[in-house]
Design a protein around this motif. Structure first.
Motif, PDB file in Angstrom:
ATOM      1  N   GLU A 171      33.524 151.834 -18.028  1.00 44.01           N
ATOM      2  CA  GLU A 171      32.430 152.514 -17.325  1.00 44.01           C
ATOM      3  C   GLU A 171      31.099 152.261 -18.037  1.00 44.01           C
ATOM      4  O   GLU A 171      30.078 152.026 -17.384  1.00 44.01           O
ATOM      5  CB  GLU A 171      32.738 154.005 -17.271  1.00 44.01           C
ATOM      6  CG  GLU A 171      31.722 154.867 -16.577  1.00 44.01           C
ATOM      7  CD  GLU A 171      32.109 156.330 -16.657  1.00 44.01           C
ATOM      8  OE1 GLU A 171      31.412 157.085 -17.370  1.00 44.01           O
ATOM      9  OE2 GLU A 171      33.117 156.710 -16.044  1.00 44.01           O
ATOM     10  N   MET A 174      29.935 148.732 -17.076  1.00 41.89           N
ATOM     11  CA  MET A 174      29.493 148.644 -15.684  1.00 41.89           C
ATOM     12  C   MET A 174      28.141 149.313 -15.490  1.00 41.89           C
ATOM     13  O   MET A 174      27.245 148.782 -14.819  1.00 41.89           O
ATOM     14  CB  MET A 174      30.540 149.280 -14.775  1.00 41.89           C
ATOM     15  CG  MET A 174      31.860 148.529 -14.711  1.00 41.89           C
ATOM     16  SD  MET A 174      33.134 149.418 -13.772  1.00 41.89           S
ATOM     17  CE  MET A 174      32.440 149.361 -12.116  1.00 41.89           C
ATOM     18  N   ARG A 202      26.079 147.700  -1.003  1.00 43.41           N
ATOM     19  CA  ARG A 202      27.154 148.692  -0.878  1.00 43.41           C
ATOM     20  C   ARG A 202      28.255 148.261   0.089  1.00 43.41           C
ATOM     21  O   ARG A 202      29.349 148.825   0.067  1.00 43.41           O
ATOM     22  CB  ARG A 202      26.572 150.033  -0.425  1.00 43.41           C
ATOM     23  CG  ARG A 202      25.608 150.636  -1.428  1.00 43.41           C
ATOM     24  CD  ARG A 202      24.934 151.884  -0.905  1.00 43.41           C
ATOM     25  NE  ARG A 202      25.884 152.975  -0.734  1.00 43.41           N
ATOM     26  CZ  ARG A 202      25.556 154.159  -0.207  1.00 43.41           C
ATOM     27  NH1 ARG A 202      24.314 154.365   0.219  1.00 43.41           N
ATOM     28  NH2 ARG A 202      26.463 155.098  -0.094  1.00 43.41           N
ATOM     29  N   ILE A 207      30.473 143.708  -5.876  1.00 43.01           N
ATOM     30  CA  ILE A 207      30.128 144.758  -6.844  1.00 43.01           C
ATOM     31  C   ILE A 207      30.015 146.127  -6.191  1.00 43.01           C
ATOM     32  O   ILE A 207      29.583 147.091  -6.821  1.00 43.01           O
ATOM     33  CB  ILE A 207      28.820 144.435  -7.607  1.00 43.01           C
ATOM     34  CG1 ILE A 207      27.619 144.403  -6.655  1.00 43.01           C
ATOM     35  CG2 ILE A 207      28.944 143.134  -8.373  1.00 43.01           C
ATOM     36  CD1 ILE A 207      26.290 144.388  -7.400  1.00 43.01           C
ATOM     37  N   ARG A 208      30.418 146.233  -4.915  1.00 37.22           N
ATOM     38  CA  ARG A 208      30.396 147.551  -4.279  1.00 37.22           C
ATOM     39  C   ARG A 208      31.366 148.469  -5.026  1.00 37.22           C
ATOM     40  O   ARG A 208      32.451 148.072  -5.422  1.00 37.22           O
ATOM     41  CB  ARG A 208      30.773 147.458  -2.812  1.00 37.22           C
ATOM     42  CG  ARG A 208      32.155 146.929  -2.508  1.00 37.22           C
ATOM     43  CD  ARG A 208      32.302 146.714  -0.988  1.00 37.22           C
ATOM     44  NE  ARG A 208      33.644 146.338  -0.614  1.00 37.22           N
ATOM     45  CZ  ARG A 208      34.108 145.089  -0.599  1.00 37.22           C
ATOM     46  NH1 ARG A 208      33.313 144.094  -1.001  1.00 37.22           N
ATOM     47  NH2 ARG A 208      35.333 144.836  -0.214  1.00 37.22           N
ATOM     48  N   SER A 209      30.939 149.708  -5.239  1.00 39.10           N
ATOM     49  CA  SER A 209      31.724 150.648  -6.042  1.00 39.10           C
ATOM     50  C   SER A 209      31.131 152.037  -5.894  1.00 39.10           C
ATOM     51  O   SER A 209      30.029 152.221  -5.365  1.00 39.10           O
ATOM     52  CB  SER A 209      31.699 150.245  -7.519  1.00 39.10           C
ATOM     53  OG  SER A 209      30.379 150.309  -8.039  1.00 39.10           O
ATOM     54  N   TRP A 210      31.866 153.019  -6.423  1.00 43.87           N
ATOM     55  CA  TRP A 210      31.362 154.385  -6.419  1.00 43.87           C
ATOM     56  C   TRP A 210      30.136 154.503  -7.323  1.00 43.87           C
ATOM     57  O   TRP A 210      29.187 155.226  -7.005  1.00 43.87           O
ATOM     58  CB  TRP A 210      32.476 155.344  -6.867  1.00 43.87           C
ATOM     59  CG  TRP A 210      32.136 156.790  -6.678  1.00 43.87           C
ATOM     60  CD1 TRP A 210      31.389 157.341  -5.687  1.00 43.87           C
ATOM     61  CD2 TRP A 210      32.540 157.877  -7.507  1.00 43.87           C
ATOM     62  NE1 TRP A 210      31.295 158.714  -5.837  1.00 43.87           N
ATOM     63  CE2 TRP A 210      32.001 159.068  -6.955  1.00 43.87           C
ATOM     64  CE3 TRP A 210      33.327 157.965  -8.657  1.00 43.87           C
ATOM     65  CZ2 TRP A 210      32.210 160.307  -7.524  1.00 43.87           C
ATOM     66  CZ3 TRP A 210      33.529 159.214  -9.205  1.00 43.87           C
ATOM     67  CH2 TRP A 210      32.977 160.375  -8.659  1.00 43.87           C
ATOM     68  N   ASP A 213      27.261 153.413  -5.351  1.00 41.80           N
ATOM     69  CA  ASP A 213      26.895 154.473  -4.399  1.00 41.80           C
ATOM     70  C   ASP A 213      26.081 155.566  -5.086  1.00 41.80           C
ATOM     71  O   ASP A 213      25.088 156.062  -4.539  1.00 41.80           O
ATOM     72  CB  ASP A 213      28.153 155.095  -3.788  1.00 41.80           C
ATOM     73  CG  ASP A 213      28.892 154.143  -2.860  1.00 41.80           C
ATOM     74  OD1 ASP A 213      28.278 153.150  -2.406  1.00 41.80           O
ATOM     75  OD2 ASP A 213      30.086 154.390  -2.604  1.00 41.80           O
TER      76      ASP A 213
END
Length: 313
Positions: A171, A174, A202, A207-210, A213
């Motif tokens: 984490e 990222m 998004r 690389i879309r991810s929470w 978001d």
């Protein structure tokens, strides 16, 4: 299932509520009386039916150690303790051994989900023997998200918190990548809509991810993050991840750099950068900034008095 929940803060309180909504009986204790169902750990233990199950959700370190010690005195043979905080995995092994001497089982459980867990469920990473994990599986099933994913019995005692430690290290990396990309886009003269650029990623991108978001959500609230200071704390798990990498001789350049970037964020005036500035001035005559904010002359500036080093030294 009946369970005692110790620590009813942002995470523990929401977890207790999710369990209650799932039909479990929760007896909660917190050092803030207005949050508690009981006035002490002793009363909590007395309210639970044997064999008891107690979930500890307090800060890692001294607070967890104190709670485990007290539970060791209050609980009985056949009871079980789950540590769902962010404890160091080596502490889990010690706690398990201390409680085992009294016939009390121990499970460590790394929990991820933050303030959204009440609604979405919590990702759970557990360590301990199979019999102990199976015993509290009804609790895990209610806390985890719906579907097949979101829970793992990672291994022996300590494995749950080790897995959560590595999760948090990833984490760090990222988040740092998103942060550096945002800074570069903000510095560009070409890109006019940085927030929109992040929003466009998004859907359909790799690389879309929470996390993406959540970043877009933050930019919608404060487009250029002008209300924030560039300061980031670390919970300790990033440090433990890097130390574990050293112990196992595993290279973690991205996670390590992300951790050091957080350290750098706490320096208003970096001591190391003072040395870099001084050396750049010495060998290249580059201008320096004083502690008061003024700019000093470089070696090639009019009036600068810099004597070059002798050859051969």
């Amino acid at each position: 299932m009946q369970i005692g929940m110790i620590g009813l803060g942002k995470m523990g309180g929401n977890m207790a509520e999710r369990l209650r909504r799932g039909g479990h009986e929760v007896v909660g204790y917190d050092h803030h009386p207005e949050l508690s169902d009981v006035s002490s750990l002793k009363e909590l233990v007395e309210r639970l039916e044997a064999p008891r199950a107690v979930w500890v959700m307090v800060p890692a370190g001294e607070a967890t150690q104190h709670t485990i010690d007290e539970l060791g005195r209050l609980l009985s043979e056949g009871d079980i303790v789950v540590d769902g905080g962010n404890s160091h995995y080596v502490d889990d092994q010690r706690h398990a051994a201390e409680l085992a001497d009294k016939g009390i089982s121990f499970v460590d459980c790394g929990v991820s989900g933050g303030v959204w867990g009440l609604q979405n469920g919590y990702a759970l990473m557990c360590g301990g023997d199979k019999a102990s994990v199976d015993r509290v599986m009804p609790i895990f099933e209610t806390l985890k998200p719906e579907g097949e994913d979101g829970f793992v019995h990672a291994g022996d005692v300590g494995a749950g918190h080790f897995a959560k430690m590595v999760h948090n290290g990833i984490e760090y990396g990222m988040m740092q990548a998103f942060a550096e990309g945002w800074e570069l886009l903000e510095a560009s003269d070409v890109v006019k809509d940085v927030k929109g650029s992040f929003g466009s990623w998004r859907t359909g991108t790799v690389i879309r991810s929470w996390l993406l978001d959540l970043l877009v959500r933050a930019l919608e609230d404060d487009e250029h993050l002008e209300r924030l200071r560039g300061y980031a704390q670390d919970s300790g798990e990033g440090r433990w991840t890097v130390q574990a990498a050293v112990d196992h001789a595993v290279p973690l350049p991205v996670i390590t750099a992300a951790l050091y970037a957080r350290f750098a964020s706490r320096q208003d005036d970096s001591p190391a950068m003072k040395v870099v500035a001084a050396l750049r001035n010495q060998f290249g005559g580059h201008a320096t900034a004083s502690a008061e904010g003024s700019t000093g002359k470089g070696a090639d500036s009019p009036g600068a008095d810099v004597t070059p080093p002798r050859e051969g030294r």
